[in-house]
Every structure is written in C-alpha cells, then in structure tokens.
Write an enzyme that holds these catalytic residues in place. Structure first.
Site: not given
Length: 324
Positions: A21, A152, A225, A265, A267, A280, A282, A286
């Site tokens: 990443e 990611s 992305y 964050r 999810d 999960e 994070n 990002g």
C-alpha cells in the site's frame, strides 16, 4: 494540547514504507503534509524505507510529534507505534495493541464475536506459499478471500463457487506474503448480502455514515482509488434513522472492543433485516482525494485542514505525555 506556537513542535509525517500500500500511503501523507503546512506548521516527510535507521532519523530531526500515514505492514500493525513509544514520541492513531489487533482480520473478528458484535462467519487458512492444492472449506460460496494483514482491498477477491477458489487464494497469497516467507495466512469470509457502509470515528466522535455503491462488482482497489468508479451516499437516505443509529452504535462498540482511538474507520454490511455486520477496522484510514474519512468529515462540516489538525491534536502516548 499542542502549543499555540506550532513552530516549536517538530512534526514528522511518516509515509510510504514498504507495504503493497506504499503508493496510497505516499498520497495520504502528502495530503496531510500540505494541510498542516497551510495551518502554519512546519512538518517534514519521513519515509521509513527498508534499511533506514528510523529511530536515528527521528532523533536527528528532534521529532516531537509523529503523524502516521502508513498503511499496511509494517506501519499499521503496532511495530512503528511501539518504536515511537520507546522513544517517547507522541503519535497519532491507535496504540500498539489495537493496531496489532485490527491489522489481523481473524483476531479482530474474534474480538467482535466475543463482544457480541455481528461479524460474518469465516475460516482462516494456513497455506504454503507455492502450493497449488485447492483447500476444502466448510463455508458455502459465495465468499470473499482476503490476505490476513493487508488493507486498501489489496489482494481481495469475491469467489462465486468452489471451482474459483484457487484463483482467489493465489491472489491473496501474492498480496500477503513477505520475501522469503514459506507460509501465509488467508481469511475466507462468508458474503453478507446488503448495503455496504463505513463509519469514520474521530477522537471518539462518530462522523456521518457513508453508503458505498461501486459501479460494478465489489469495493475493490480500483473502485476505491479511481475517480467515478464508486458512488458515495452521505447520509444513506433510503435507510431508516433507526438503522443508521444501530449501525453507528455497533461501529462505536467495535472500536471500543478493539481499543481504537484517534481517527479510525469501521467497515460493515447492513443486511435486509437492518443488522450491521462488522467486516474490519482500519486504524489508519486513507487520506487521498477519494478516501472515505475525509468525505465523512466534510459532511460533518470539517474541512480537510480541520481534519488534519484534529488528527495531530490527538497525538499521544499510552503511558505518558512527553514533550509538552
């Protein structure tokens, strides 16, 4: 709190690193660096590339705060965090334990399950790096195959039937294996049909939920992305307020169970019965032009520069608060 004279604080933005990443990390770090500069700070970028004596670099620059923009391992797994604690340099994001827990998808799912937080059924596979044998599973397809310690959406694939499993495993192995490693752990997770949501939490405050609608397929690396590949709905107006409140509460509960702090964050998938299933967490989200946490902050009325400064303000140490 930080001094009113930010020039007295030598701030480093750690970005890049050696994980798959790296490219995303460099973009996140550059965005944070520019935002802090606009706010009057004088941060420096430090790329912990392999072979670098990172502690010596930090000490040479007399770093007093570290902003972590590293994604994946090493950097998001607690190793950098432990080093910074040893040097007594306050840093942003979650501490060592939560970082190590959340980067490991299986361990974090066990914590969610033990805390009574819904998470999709899963199996963890220990595979030989170059073994082409198809592994039998008790989970019925479809399911997602994921590297155990990557973010990611690197190396993730949706497997519709057992015949496609081998391809998914090979992709996950390639993304999850390190140089010279002979075995790799892979997560196979039952697919939950529903609405994909994410909850960003900033210094214990939940930001608005975001619904994620990829143009096609699932929310993979390209959907994350590449501009115009995904629709982001803030707030998800077609969900009831009760469903949104439930998703927020479950997301916060997951963060507390894992011991997260700063900006993180969560999810999740909201099924047809409005049950949120945690996928999960994070711990270093990002911060690119298409990233979710800045979108949630903007919906709350926080500019990117506001967000960057609040992330910096949350820098601390677990057992002490040096360099005041």
């Amino acid at each position: 709190p930080l001094s009113a004279k930010p020039q007295k604080h030598r701030i480093a933005v750690l970005m890049g690193g050696s994980s798959p990443e790296r490219t995303v990390s460099l973009k996140s770090g550059a965005a944070l660096l520019a935002a802090l500069e606009r706010r009057g700070y004088a941060p420096i970028a430090i790329d912990p590339y392999p072979g670098q004596d990172l502690p010596a670099t930090l000490l040479r620059h007399q770093i007093e705060r570290a902003v972590l923009a590293l994604h994946g391992t090493p950097g998001e797994d607690g190793s950098i965090q432990g080093m910074l604690e040893t040097l007594q340099i306050p840093y942003t994001g979650s501490f060592v334990g939560a970082s190590a827990l959340c980067i490991n998808k299986t361990l974090s799912k066990r914590v969610f399950r033990d805390a009574g937080i819904p998470t999709p059924p899963w199996e963890e596979l220990l595979l030989q790096a170059h073994d082409n044998t198809t592994t039998p599973l008790s989970l019925p397809p479809p399911y997602f195959v994921k590297p155990l310690n990557s973010g990611s959406s690197v190396g993730i694939s949706r497997v519709a039937d057992h015949n496609s499993l081998r391809d998914g495993l090979e992709l996950a192995i390639k993304a999850g294996i390190s140089s010279g490693q002979q075995t790799v752990r892979v997560l196979v997770e039952q697919e939950i049909q529903g609405v994909e949501l994410t909850l960003a939490v900033l210094n214990d405050t939940p930001l608005p939920l975001i619904e994620i609608r990829p143009e096609q397929g699932f929310y993979d690396f390209n959907a994350k992305y590449m501009a115009q590949k995904t629709q982001y709905i803030i707030p998800p107006a077609h969900l009831s307020q009760q469903a949104l409140d439930r998703a927020t509460a479950i997301g916060l509960a997951a963060g507390r169970a894992a011991g997260c702090r700063g900006l993180y964050r969560v999810d999740m998938i909201m099924d047809a019965d409005e049950t949120p299933w945690i996928l999960e967490i994070n711990t270093i989200p990002g911060m690119t032009a298409t990233s979710l946490a800045p979108k949630a902050a903007a919906a709350q009325g926080l500019s990117f520069d506001d967000l960057a400064e609040q992330i910096l303000a949350g820098a601390g140490l677990e057992t002490c608060c040096a360099h005041s």
